[in-house]
Design a protein around this motif. Structure first.
Motif, PDB file in Angstrom:
ATOM      1  N   ASN A 114       0.815  -1.215   0.000  1.00 24.69           N
ATOM      2  CA  ASN A 114       0.000   0.000   0.000  1.00 24.69           C
ATOM      3  C   ASN A 114       0.847   1.263   0.000  1.00 24.69           C
ATOM      4  O   ASN A 114       0.454   2.281  -0.562  1.00 24.69           O
ATOM      5  CB  ASN A 114      -0.934  -0.001   1.217  1.00 24.69           C
ATOM      6  CG  ASN A 114      -2.139  -0.898   1.013  1.00 24.69           C
ATOM      7  OD1 ASN A 114      -2.575  -1.124  -0.111  1.00 24.69           O
ATOM      8  ND2 ASN A 114      -2.680  -1.421   2.100  1.00 24.69           N
ATOM      9  N   SER A 115       2.010   1.212   0.636  1.00 25.48           N
ATOM     10  CA  SER A 115       2.862   2.399   0.682  1.00 25.48           C
ATOM     11  C   SER A 115       3.294   2.816  -0.727  1.00 25.48           C
ATOM     12  O   SER A 115       3.285   4.008  -1.064  1.00 25.48           O
ATOM     13  CB  SER A 115       4.095   2.129   1.545  1.00 25.48           C
ATOM     14  OG  SER A 115       4.847   1.037   1.024  1.00 25.48           O
ATOM     15  N   ILE A 116       3.650   1.851  -1.561  1.00 26.29           N
ATOM     16  CA  ILE A 116       4.048   2.156  -2.932  1.00 26.29           C
ATOM     17  C   ILE A 116       2.830   2.514  -3.777  1.00 26.29           C
ATOM     18  O   ILE A 116       2.883   3.425  -4.615  1.00 26.29           O
ATOM     19  CB  ILE A 116       4.813   0.977  -3.550  1.00 26.29           C
ATOM     20  CG1 ILE A 116       6.123   0.753  -2.796  1.00 26.29           C
ATOM     21  CG2 ILE A 116       5.108   1.226  -5.030  1.00 26.29           C
ATOM     22  CD1 ILE A 116       6.957  -0.392  -3.316  1.00 26.29           C
ATOM     23  N   LEU A 117       1.731   1.822  -3.553  1.00 23.40           N
ATOM     24  CA  LEU A 117       0.514   2.094  -4.313  1.00 23.40           C
ATOM     25  C   LEU A 117       0.050   3.536  -4.111  1.00 23.40           C
ATOM     26  O   LEU A 117      -0.229   4.253  -5.080  1.00 23.40           O
ATOM     27  CB  LEU A 117      -0.588   1.119  -3.900  1.00 23.40           C
ATOM     28  CG  LEU A 117      -1.974   1.360  -4.500  1.00 23.40           C
ATOM     29  CD1 LEU A 117      -1.929   1.321  -6.022  1.00 23.40           C
ATOM     30  CD2 LEU A 117      -2.971   0.331  -3.965  1.00 23.40           C
ATOM     31  N   TYR A 118       0.004   3.975  -2.862  1.00 27.48           N
ATOM     32  CA  TYR A 118      -0.461   5.337  -2.599  1.00 27.48           C
ATOM     33  C   TYR A 118       0.588   6.373  -3.004  1.00 27.48           C
ATOM     34  O   TYR A 118       0.240   7.503  -3.366  1.00 27.48           O
ATOM     35  CB  TYR A 118      -0.863   5.491  -1.134  1.00 27.48           C
ATOM     36  CG  TYR A 118      -2.185   4.825  -0.841  1.00 27.48           C
ATOM     37  CD1 TYR A 118      -3.384   5.390  -1.287  1.00 27.48           C
ATOM     38  CD2 TYR A 118      -2.249   3.614  -0.163  1.00 27.48           C
ATOM     39  CE1 TYR A 118      -4.605   4.778  -1.044  1.00 27.48           C
ATOM     40  CE2 TYR A 118      -3.464   2.989   0.078  1.00 27.48           C
ATOM     41  CZ  TYR A 118      -4.633   3.577  -0.369  1.00 27.48           C
ATOM     42  OH  TYR A 118      -5.843   2.962  -0.138  1.00 27.48           O
ATOM     43  N   LEU A 119       1.844   5.994  -2.978  1.00 28.77           N
ATOM     44  CA  LEU A 119       2.881   6.888  -3.500  1.00 28.77           C
ATOM     45  C   LEU A 119       2.696   7.088  -5.005  1.00 28.77           C
ATOM     46  O   LEU A 119       2.812   8.212  -5.509  1.00 28.77           O
ATOM     47  CB  LEU A 119       4.269   6.324  -3.212  1.00 28.77           C
ATOM     48  CG  LEU A 119       5.451   7.114  -3.778  1.00 28.77           C
ATOM     49  CD1 LEU A 119       5.475   8.540  -3.230  1.00 28.77           C
ATOM     50  CD2 LEU A 119       6.769   6.408  -3.471  1.00 28.77           C
TER      51      LEU A 119
END
Length: 212
Positions: free
Chosen positions: A7-12
């Protein structure tokens, strides 16, 4: 790396898509202020917005296909370098010609969101692919809608040049975040750039005829 996009990369990626695409629309509420500052007419300064969109169209044609030939980090580094310099060029422009040229390059290099969407799909597993694409697209749409409001407010109180200085600062921060967080995706196309562009023409002809 597990076949699931964190999720951290997705939202980034989603936030990055919004901030990148916003560069295309910052100038639209500022055109009258630009005209007054540069001593030109409103009709002349409208070419700033036009050149940005033309640059974007050229970027889609010539940059996005490189995603099949060059890894995402290499594309991103060169793209961000030109984009940041172009935003600073717009902020420093003392003539309409320089502003139009900078705006063209801003549009040309604000195409990375069109790489972020397939990147999110590639890094996701089958179950999460639709959600990942939807979240990145949502960020892109929010960037389109929010950019005009943000630039209008900042331009009114701090001047139109501040908008571009601020955008350049955001792109610098974004570059370092993406450079650290994004995994490298190695492309599979090993032919020359000219063959890559010819393949686009092939798909354009075949897909157009199949839908006609």
């Amino acid at each position: 790396m597990p076949n699931k996009l964190p999720n951290s990369i997705l939202y980034l990626l989603s936030i990055s898509a919004g901030l990148e695409v916003a560069n295309l629309y910052y100038n639209q509420p500022l055109l009258h202020d630009m005209a007054t500052s540069l001593g030109v007419s409103d009709s002349e300064v409208s070419n700033v917005a036009l050149s940005t969109q033309i640059g974007y169209a050229f970027g889609l044609l010539f940059i996005i296909p490189l995603g099949d030939k060059i890894n995402n980090i290499k594309i991103m580094k060169l793209n961000f370098l030109i984009l940041i310099l172009s935003l600073l060029g717009a902020a420093l422009s003392q003539s309409l010609v320089l502003l139009i040229m900078s705006s063209f390059l801003i549009g040309f290099t604000s195409t990375l969101p069109q790489l972020f969407v397939p990147m999110a799909a590639h890094l996701s597993n089958d179950d999460g692919r639709g959600r990942a694409i939807g979240i990145v697209m949502s960020g892109l749409l929010i960037g389109i809608l929010g950019s005009r409001v943000l630039s209008g407010l900042v331009g009114e109180y701090l001047g139109w040049r501040t908008v571009f200085y601020g955008a350049a600062g955001l792109m610098i921060l974004l570059f370092f975040l993406l450079n650290v967080k994004l995994p490298v995706i190695q492309p599979k196309f090993g032919e020359s750039y000219s063959k890559l562009m010819k393949s686009l023409w092939f798909y354009f002809r075949t897909e157009s005829s199949s839908t006609g």
